[in-house]
Design an enzyme around this catalytic site. Structure first.
Site, PDB file in Angstrom:
ATOM      1  N   CYS A 133       0.864  -1.170   0.000  1.00 44.65           N
ATOM      2  CA  CYS A 133       0.000   0.000   0.000  1.00 44.65           C
ATOM      3  C   CYS A 133       0.909   1.231   0.000  1.00 44.65           C
ATOM      4  O   CYS A 133       1.681   1.431   0.945  1.00 44.65           O
ATOM      5  CB  CYS A 133      -0.849  -0.037   1.275  1.00 44.65           C
ATOM      6  SG  CYS A 133      -1.873   1.420   1.516  1.00 44.65           S
TER       7      CYS A 133
ATOM      8  N   THR B 258       0.017   4.310   0.174  1.00 45.10           N
ATOM      9  CA  THR B 258      -0.451   5.305   1.141  1.00 45.10           C
ATOM     10  C   THR B 258       0.001   4.931   2.560  1.00 45.10           C
ATOM     11  O   THR B 258       0.520   5.764   3.294  1.00 45.10           O
ATOM     12  CB  THR B 258      -1.996   5.407   1.079  1.00 45.10           C
ATOM     13  OG1 THR B 258      -2.403   5.457  -0.283  1.00 45.10           O
ATOM     14  CG2 THR B 258      -2.493   6.628   1.801  1.00 45.10           C
TER      15      THR B 258
ATOM     16  N   CYS C 134      -0.516   3.470  -6.720  1.00 47.35           N
ATOM     17  CA  CYS C 134      -1.456   2.946  -5.729  1.00 47.35           C
ATOM     18  C   CYS C 134      -1.716   1.509  -6.146  1.00 47.35           C
ATOM     19  O   CYS C 134      -1.919   1.232  -7.338  1.00 47.35           O
ATOM     20  CB  CYS C 134      -2.752   3.760  -5.771  1.00 47.35           C
ATOM     21  SG  CYS C 134      -4.128   2.980  -4.889  1.00 47.35           S
ATOM     22  N   THR C 135      -1.696   0.601  -5.180  1.00 44.28           N
ATOM     23  CA  THR C 135      -1.777  -0.815  -5.546  1.00 44.28           C
ATOM     24  C   THR C 135      -3.168  -1.230  -6.042  1.00 44.28           C
ATOM     25  O   THR C 135      -3.327  -2.331  -6.559  1.00 44.28           O
ATOM     26  CB  THR C 135      -1.341  -1.710  -4.367  1.00 44.28           C
ATOM     27  OG1 THR C 135      -2.096  -1.331  -3.204  1.00 44.28           O
ATOM     28  CG2 THR C 135       0.135  -1.558  -4.088  1.00 44.28           C
TER      29      THR C 135
END
Ligand code: DGL
Length: 269
Positions: A70, A72, A183-184
Site C-alpha cells: 500500500c 499510502t 497505488c496498488t
C-alpha cells in the site's frame, strides 16, 4: 516461510499475486483493513493509527516478513513500523517515480503519477520527486474514485474508460511518456488503460520491484519479473496457501478478496 501482505483493501492483492507467481513455495497471509478503507482520503494521523493497529493484528500470526502493499500506508507509517518490528523485514512501496523519470527523459517526455490524495500530499512523496526530478517533468493526479470502484469490483471497461476519459480530458497525452500507477489498487485497470492510452505511453508500477526486494531481504531465489508495461502471459503453475484476514472480520469481504484475486489471475492467464 510465512509472508504477510497488508493493504487498506484489495489493492495489495496485485502485489501478492506477483509474489505467489514467483515464490510458489512460501505461505502467504493477506490482511485488508476493511474497517478503514480507503486510506487515501483520510488524514496522515488517522492512517498512521490504522496501519499500526493492523500491524498489531498481523503480528499475532507469527510472520517472517511484512509487505506493506500500500503506497499510502507506506508513505504514512513505514518508519514507525520498521522501528516497532525490527526483528523481521518490513517492506514498503512508493510510487515508481525514479525509473519513470529515467525512461521518460530518454524519450523526451513527461511523467504522470496516479496515486491517492494522501500519498501525493505527503512530504515523503515531495522529497522523492525533488530527489529524482532534475528536469521538472513529473506531474501528478489523485484518483480517489478508482480505489472505490476497485473495492466495488467494478471492472467494466466501458464505465472505467468513461471515468478515465473524464479525468484525462484536457491533458495532452502526447507530452507524456510514462504513467506511474502509484497505488496498488490501480494495476487492476492496466489493461483498460493500455487500451485507452496512446501506444507510446508506458505504465509503470512498483509491484515487480517490491517482490524483488522481498526476495533479496529473505534471501530467496528470484524468478524473473513479469514484463512491466505489458500483460504478464506466464500462467501460474501452483497456488500456494493463502490466509485471508480483514479488520472487520466480514466473511463477505473474504469472499471478495478471493474473487478479486481470481479476476487478477484471469487478466494474466
Ligand atoms: N492501495 C493503497 C495504495 O496503494 C491505498 C488506497 C486507499 O485505501 O485509498 O495507496
Amino acid at each position: 516461510m510465512s509472508i504477510a501482505f497488508f493493504d487498506s483493501g484489495i489493492g495489495g492483492l496485485t502485489v501478492l499475486q506477483e509474489a505467489m507467481r514467483r515464490l510458489p513455495g512460501e505461505n502467504f497471509l493477506y490482511f485488508a483493513d476493511t474497517l478503514h478503507v480507503p486510506y487515501g482520503t483520510k488524514t496522515l494521523n488517522e492512517v498512521k493509527r490504522y496501519v499500526q493497529q493492523s500491524a498489531e493484528l498481523i503480528m499475532k500470526e507469527q510472520v517472517d516478513a511484512l509487505v506493506v502493499a500500500c503506497n499510502t500506508g507506506t508513505s504514512a507509517a513505514i518508519e514507525e513500523l520498521r522501528n516497532t518490528y525490527s526483528h523481521i523485514p518490513v517492506i514498503g512501496m512508493e510510487p515508481a517515480v525514479k525509473p519513470a523519470v529515467r525512461r521518460s527523459h530518454e524519450a523526451g517526455r513527461r511523467v504522470l503519477v496516479f496515486a491517492t490524495s494522501l500519498t501525493l500530499s505527503l512530504t515523503k512523496y515531495h522529497d522523492l520527486v525533488d530527489r529524482v526530478d532534475d528536469h521538472k517533468v513529473v506531474d501528478s493526479m489523485p484518483l480517489p474514485e478508482l480505489v472505490q470502484y476497485c473495492e466495488q469490483l467494478m471492472f467494466d471497461p466501458q464505465e472505467i474508460e468513461a471515468y478515465f476519459r473524464g479525468k484525462l480530458a484536457g491533458i495532452n497525452l502526447d507530452s507524456y511518456g510514462t504513467i506511474v500507477l502509484g497505488c496498488t489498487h490501480f494495476p487492476y485497470y492496466k489493461n483498460i488503460l493500455h487500451h485507452l492510452l496512446p501506444p507510446h505511453i508506458e505504465l509503470i508500477d512498483g509491484t515487480g520491484g517490491t517482490v524483488d526486494r522481498l526476495c533479496d531481504m529473505l534471501d530467496l531465489p528470484k524468478v524473473p519479473r513479469a514484463a512491466e508495461s505489458s500483460v504478464n502471459t506466464s500462467s501460474q503453475t501452483s497456488v500456494p496457501p493463502i490466509t485471508f484476514m480483514c479488520s472487520d472480520g466480514n466473511p463477505a469481504y473474504l469472499d471478495k478478496m478471493a474473487q478479486a484475486l481470481k479476476y487478477l489471475q484471469s487478466l494474466h492467464a
